[in-house]
Design an enzyme around this catalytic site. Structure first.
Site, PDB file in Angstrom:
ATOM      1  N   THR A 128       0.820  -1.215   0.000  1.00 37.00           N
ATOM      2  CA  THR A 128       0.000   0.000   0.000  1.00 37.00           C
ATOM      3  C   THR A 128       0.857   1.269   0.000  1.00 37.00           C
ATOM      4  O   THR A 128       2.065   1.234   0.173  1.00 37.00           O
ATOM      5  CB  THR A 128      -0.938   0.007   1.217  1.00 37.00           C
ATOM      6  OG1 THR A 128      -0.189  -0.275   2.405  1.00 37.00           O
ATOM      7  CG2 THR A 128      -2.034  -1.020   1.072  1.00 37.00           C
ATOM      8  N   ASP A 129       0.177   2.429  -0.165  1.00 36.32           N
ATOM      9  CA  ASP A 129       0.846   3.737  -0.222  1.00 36.32           C
ATOM     10  C   ASP A 129       0.792   4.448   1.125  1.00 36.32           C
ATOM     11  O   ASP A 129       0.751   5.683   1.173  1.00 36.32           O
ATOM     12  CB  ASP A 129       0.172   4.624  -1.277  1.00 36.32           C
ATOM     13  CG  ASP A 129       0.116   3.941  -2.630  1.00 36.32           C
ATOM     14  OD1 ASP A 129       1.160   3.408  -3.046  1.00 36.32           O
ATOM     15  OD2 ASP A 129      -0.940   3.936  -3.261  1.00 36.32           O
ATOM     16  N   SER A 161       1.045   8.755   5.022  1.00 35.26           N
ATOM     17  CA  SER A 161       0.524   8.710   3.655  1.00 35.26           C
ATOM     18  C   SER A 161       1.678   9.023   2.720  1.00 35.26           C
ATOM     19  O   SER A 161       2.269  10.099   2.800  1.00 35.26           O
ATOM     20  CB  SER A 161      -0.606   9.725   3.462  1.00 35.26           C
ATOM     21  OG  SER A 161      -0.943   9.814   2.098  1.00 35.26           O
ATOM     22  N   ARG A 162       2.018   8.091   1.851  1.00 38.15           N
ATOM     23  CA  ARG A 162       3.170   8.297   0.969  1.00 38.15           C
ATOM     24  C   ARG A 162       2.835   9.203  -0.207  1.00 38.15           C
ATOM     25  O   ARG A 162       3.700   9.503  -1.015  1.00 38.15           O
ATOM     26  CB  ARG A 162       3.709   6.952   0.491  1.00 38.15           C
ATOM     27  CG  ARG A 162       4.223   6.120   1.669  1.00 38.15           C
ATOM     28  CD  ARG A 162       4.947   4.853   1.249  1.00 38.15           C
ATOM     29  NE  ARG A 162       5.273   4.084   2.440  1.00 38.15           N
ATOM     30  CZ  ARG A 162       4.612   3.019   2.852  1.00 38.15           C
ATOM     31  NH1 ARG A 162       3.575   2.585   2.180  1.00 38.15           N
ATOM     32  NH2 ARG A 162       4.968   2.379   3.945  1.00 38.15           N
ATOM     33  N   VAL A 163       1.578   9.632  -0.304  1.00 37.56           N
ATOM     34  CA  VAL A 163       1.201  10.622  -1.314  1.00 37.56           C
ATOM     35  C   VAL A 163       1.367  12.021  -0.737  1.00 37.56           C
ATOM     36  O   VAL A 163       1.781  12.960  -1.415  1.00 37.56           O
ATOM     37  CB  VAL A 163      -0.245  10.378  -1.794  1.00 37.56           C
ATOM     38  CG1 VAL A 163      -0.714  11.495  -2.714  1.00 37.56           C
ATOM     39  CG2 VAL A 163      -0.340   9.038  -2.507  1.00 37.56           C
TER      40      VAL A 163
END
Length: 552
Positions: free
Chosen positions: A388-389, A414-416
């Site tokens: 997951t991101d 959250s990698r975004v």
């Protein structure tokens, strides 16, 4: 006593003779025979040309899915009532890969993983079907995640933002509010043109019924599909449930719409797959899970993406539509470009830019994983974390101390990041994560009873108030413009002189005050999506005005 050994070739020859008696040849590609059945799986002789994941038809309208393709036999999981299938039954090949109904008719319905209705509202009126297992879209078809998917929860939208097309894991022990976050997110998609798919895997029927009631009460079922594979159904149905839900969502994504898929939960999904694999005699690995359990979830979650928007540029001046000269090159017919909107500004005004219908859709995945005693380093949790991101980690201690949602800011990410936030939220929440992390450390240090200097006391006080302002009741998602006002008041120090138990009441009062006397502030935040100098000045003045009135 005579030692009797069963030889497979003898069984094969007997079966061939018996089938020839009734006029069937076992090597015909569409006919096979059940040689063993039990625990929801069947072993079939014949069907040598069967494909992986092909639907097989048994007597009494029972269907199965071919999973193990061996030299002489096929291992198959049964999707219907297994007691109706007996050894010696004839099995037919359908030539059809396992698929589910898709389309607008599914919206507002509760279905099982095969697409059969469970809500008593009659049949699903659609002629369209789509296979449940698909290869995830390639890199070229995707675009970076930029557009936010608002959950309505202040703690998530400000610090752990989710973008459309992202895969964000919700992880924590049981009874810490994982499903509550997912349901609040669905409720918050009202009037956002997002289709929601909720997949219940291994849940109690009463739990699914309760979720259905909540979504119906909040008018969320008009854009939601529930796929129910409760604990009472076979492990085979639980295994295919998330793929079926994803396929139903992909129908809308491929038409250019935004979709949210929630898989609740993938821990039970992995257990169902382990059960199926062991019954099919697949070799067990770590914790008796099969060797491809990582692939089980990766091929599901990789299907979440944001499709690139496609545009057609048509020249309208000087030359007819069918001839386009761009950058010195001449094209026949309209030119299709895979550009983001902002990159199209380099073309002159004499070109009309049209978005191709159906492009730019997204599918966002919110998988849920249940941990045991907070062990995020266990086998299945680490698998899904790596796919997951980012993850939203819910802590048991936080939950029981009254912090709801019980999000552990230190373990959540959250990698975004800010790419999935509107500029206004990005600006007010810039230091929020850091401030809260520092507060946790200082609060732990202060427990030793040491004398604290004024700066440290002020920092702890600010942290306590920010924790309080981020608390939120269940089923009350908040519009992003109201979230911005609440966080703005906290980070700018307007709550520092209030008692902690006054914060929630102050927040409600401030929102009501702006709604009644200064509604243009919320309107500007919603439309402009950024905090201009004018909006910042108005916010400062309004909060001071409200505090003055409140003191009288």
């Amino acid at each position: 006593m005579v030692d009797v050994k069963i030889r497979p070739d003898e069984i094969t020859s007997v079966l061939k003779k018996e089938l020839e008696k009734i006029g069937l040849r076992p090597d015909e590609k569409e006919i096979g025979s059940v040689i063993q059945v039990g625990d929801g799986v069947a072993k079939i002789y014949g069907l040598r040309n069967a494909k992986s994941n092909e639907l097989l038809k048994f007597p009494h309208d029972v269907y199965g899915i071919a999973l193990n393709l061996e030299e002489e036999t096929i291992g198959c999981v049964l999707l219907g009532e297994e007691t109706l299938v007996k050894e010696g039954d004839i099995v037919e090949s359908t030539g059809r890969i396992a698929s589910v109904p898709v389309g607008e008719a599914l919206i507002g319905r509760v279905v099982d993983p095969v697409g059969r209705p469970l809500d008593g509202k009659g049949p699903i009126n659609t002629d369209e079907f789509s296979v449940i297992e698909k290869i995830a879209p390639g890199v070229v078809k995707r675009q970076p995640v930029r557009q936010p998917l608002q959950t309505g929860l202040k703690a998530i939208d400000s610090m752990i933002p989710i973008g459309r097309g992202q895969r964000e894991l919700i992880i924590g022990d049981r009874q810490t509010g994982k499903t509550a976050i997912a349901i609040d997110t669905i409720i918050n998609q009202k009037d956002q043109d997002v289709i929601c798919v909720y997949v219940a895997i291994g849940q109690k029927k009463s739990t699914v019924a309760q979720i259905l009631k909540v979504l119906s009460d909040y008018d969320a079922m008009r854009y939601t599909i529930i796929v129910s594979a409760t604990a009472s159904v076979s492990s085979a149905l639980q295994y295919i449930a998330p793929y079926a839900g994803c396929t139903m969502g992909e129908y809308f994504r491929d038409k250019g719409r935004d979709v949210l898929c929630i898989y609740d939960d993938l821990s039970k999904h992995a257990q169902a797959y382990r059960q199926v694999s062991l019954l099919l005699r697949r070799p067990p690995g770590r914790e008796a899970f099969p060797g491809d359990v990582f692939y089980l979830h990766s091929r599901l979650l990789e299907r979440a993406c944001k499709f690139a928007e496609k545009y057609v540029i048509v020249k309208t001046k000087d030359e007819p539509t069918e001839r386009n000269s761009i950058n010195g090159k001449v094209y026949q017919g309209p030119l299709e470009l895979h550009y983001a909107k902002e990159e199209l500004k380099k073309f002159k005004d004499d070109y009309v830019i049209k978005k191709i219908p159906g492009s730019g859709g997204s599918l966002t995945a919110l998988p849920i994983i249940e941990t045991q005693a907070g062990d995020v380093a266990a086998y299945i949790p680490t698998n899904v974390i790596s796919i997951t991101d980012g993850q939203i980690y819910l802590g048991t201690e936080l939950f029981y101390s009254g912090i709801r949602p019980a999000i552990n800011v230190g373990l959540s990410v959250s990698r975004v990041g800010g790419s999935a936030q509107i500029p206004a939220m990005k600006k007010v929440a810039a230091r929020l994560r850091l401030d809260l992390a520092q507060y946790r450390e200082l609060a732990a240090f202060a427990q030793f009873g040491s004398d604290l200097d004024a700066v440290t006391r002020a920092q702890i006080g600010r942290g306590e108030r920010m924790v309080e302002i981020l608390k939120q009741d269940q089923y009350t998602p908040m519009p992003v413009e109201k979230q911005i006002v609440s966080i703005f008041a906290g980070v700018r120090g307007y709550l520092d002189d209030l008692r902690v138990d006054e914060i929630r009441e102050f927040e409600r009062g401030l929102h009501s005050f702006i709604d009644e006397r200064h509604p243009d502030i919320f309107k500007k935040l919603k439309e402009k999506k950024e905090i201009t100098q004018e909006i910042e000045r108005d916010l400062n003045n309004v909060i001071v005005e409200y505090k003055t009135i409140r003191k009288k």
